[in-house]
Design a protein around this motif. Structure first.
Motif, PDB file in Angstrom:
ATOM      1  N   ASP A  31      35.308  45.339  51.742  1.00 38.89           N
ATOM      2  CA  ASP A  31      36.611  44.752  52.061  1.00 38.89           C
ATOM      3  C   ASP A  31      37.369  44.470  50.770  1.00 38.89           C
ATOM      4  N   ARG A  32      38.326  45.314  50.443  1.00 30.27           N
ATOM      5  CA  ARG A  32      39.072  45.200  49.190  1.00 30.27           C
ATOM      6  C   ARG A  32      39.777  43.845  49.065  1.00 30.27           C
ATOM      7  N   SER A  33      40.153  43.240  50.169  1.00 29.98           N
ATOM      8  CA  SER A  33      40.921  41.996  50.115  1.00 29.98           C
ATOM      9  C   SER A  33      40.110  40.826  49.562  1.00 29.98           C
ATOM     10  N   THR A  34      38.783  40.948  49.531  1.00 30.69           N
ATOM     11  CA  THR A  34      37.945  39.850  49.036  1.00 30.69           C
ATOM     12  C   THR A  34      37.719  39.921  47.527  1.00 30.69           C
ATOM     13  N   TRP A  35      38.127  41.006  46.883  1.00 31.99           N
ATOM     14  CA  TRP A  35      37.799  41.231  45.477  1.00 31.99           C
ATOM     15  C   TRP A  35      38.791  40.537  44.537  1.00 31.99           C
ATOM     16  N   THR A  36      38.272  40.015  43.447  1.00 33.93           N
ATOM     17  CA  THR A  36      39.090  39.425  42.386  1.00 33.93           C
ATOM     18  C   THR A  36      38.570  39.899  41.031  1.00 33.93           C
ATOM     19  N   ALA A  37      39.398  39.736  40.018  1.00 38.03           N
ATOM     20  CA  ALA A  37      39.007  40.117  38.652  1.00 38.03           C
ATOM     21  C   ALA A  37      39.652  39.168  37.654  1.00 38.03           C
TER      22      ALA A  37
END
Length: 354
Positions: A31-37
């Protein structure tokens, strides 16, 4: 560290990374929406990020943007040496995946585990720990370096990781090329120091080891107060096989550079109460490796000169990128001011005057 973002950072296309990493690490969230950097602050060379999928976090390392020397910022080298050292008593992060497909982030990069620990840079941080804890942490730093240099390269599959024969002569030539390729102005002391080093290369004595190439306290992740406070050694981009005294000399130079060039804003950890003197560091290293401390101290002039020159070349390269507007983050505006004082100090050290 900056606050996490959910879109891209300079040098890190998060969409492209998540797509690639999902194929390498099936446990990562799709789920791309959960990713942070986040971009990790403090580095002046390779770019380091923390990426997370909402449940787990990893570290991503890639080369800097813009002007990059051909022999520097080798991601495969970092990945290879940390993978090889994983089963030894040298603490390193666990490597996860390496990417050499430039379609993903525009350069080679790798992913490793996120190790909890602090890269101590400031005397104030150490002063807050107390002199006894600071001394124990610094001693552990030296002991880990001695353990690294005691690992047999063949025993961990690194026989071909470098060419120990003629290592110091090649180092002089390599860093001379590095300086020449990065210079933004005339640096007469660079020419003088390089000539002196070239004329005084020690004879090969058959001694070689796995060399970190940039060993210092803030390249360690540490948890003070533990029996083994050093959790991981990081930033292996300049590692190779060669003369272990190059690591020891560079450590000593780093410990003095904040005093030599205050405007640089580098680690002043060595000013903290309890931090050992250069002589004490050399003596502890010698004891840990079963060497004669007096003989070791007497052999350091060339290595200290080379260490100053190497650091000056690195900083001149960073100054080059900063001048061209190709750095990411802050803290670069005074880098160029450090180069000439370092070269002058290197000449004094190489000539046995300091």
């Amino acid at each position: 560290m900056t606050d996490p973002v959910t879109d891209s950072l300079p040098g890190l296309d998060l969409d492209a990374f998540v797509t690639w990493f999902g194929a390498q690490h099936p446990d990562a969230s799709p789920d791309r929406s959960t990713w942070t950097a986040s971009l990790v602050a403090g580095g002046k060379s390779n770019l380091t990020y923390v990426v997370g999928d909402g449940t787990q976090e990893w570290i991503v390392r890639r080369p800097p943007l813009g002007h990059v020397q051909a022999t520097a910022h080798d991601m495969r080298r970092e990945f290879t040496v940390m993978s090889a050292l994983a089963p030894t008593d040298v603490p390193v992060p666990q490597t996860v995946a390496l990417c050499d497909d430039h379609a993903v982030l525009g350069a080679d990069f790798y992913v490793m585990e996120k190790v909890e620990g602090t890269p101590f840079r400031d005397a104030a941080q150490l002063t807050a720990l107390g002199a006894e804890t600071t001394a124990a942490l610094a001693d552990a730093m030296v002991d880990v370096l001695a353990r690294l240099h005691s690992v047999g390269p063949a025993a961990v599959g690194l026989s071909d990781f470098g060419r120990p024969e003629g290592f110091l002569a090649r180092q002089v030539k390599r860093w001379g090329r590095q300086m020449e390729g990065s210079k933004t102005r005339e640096l007469p002391d660079a020419d003088r120091l390089l000539a002196h080093l070239g004329a005084h290369v020690p004879a090969d004595d058959g001694t070689s080891a796995i060399v970190h190439g940039d060993y210092r306290l803030d390249n360690l992740l540490a948890v003070p107060g533990e029996p083994e406070p050093v959790r991981a050694v990081v930033d292996w981009e300049m590692s190779t096989l060669g003369d272990p005294l190059t690591d020891l000399a560079l450590l000593l130079v780093y410990d003095r550079v904040a005093e030599t060039v205050p405007a640089l804003g580098v680690s002043d950890a060595s000013a903290a109460p309890g931090y050992p003197s250069s002589d004490a560091i050399v003596a502890r290293y010698a004891a840990a490796r079963g060497l004669d401390a007096d003989a070791l101290a007497g052999a350091m002039a060339f290595h200290l000169g080379l260490a100053h020159y190497k650091l000056a070349a690195i900083l001149e390269g960073i100054h080059h990128r900063f001048s061209a507007g190709q750095t990411v983050g802050g803290g670069f505006e005074h880098i160029g001011e450090a180069v000439e004082p370092l070269l002058a100090a290197g000449l004094r050290a190489a000539e046995g005057k300091d």
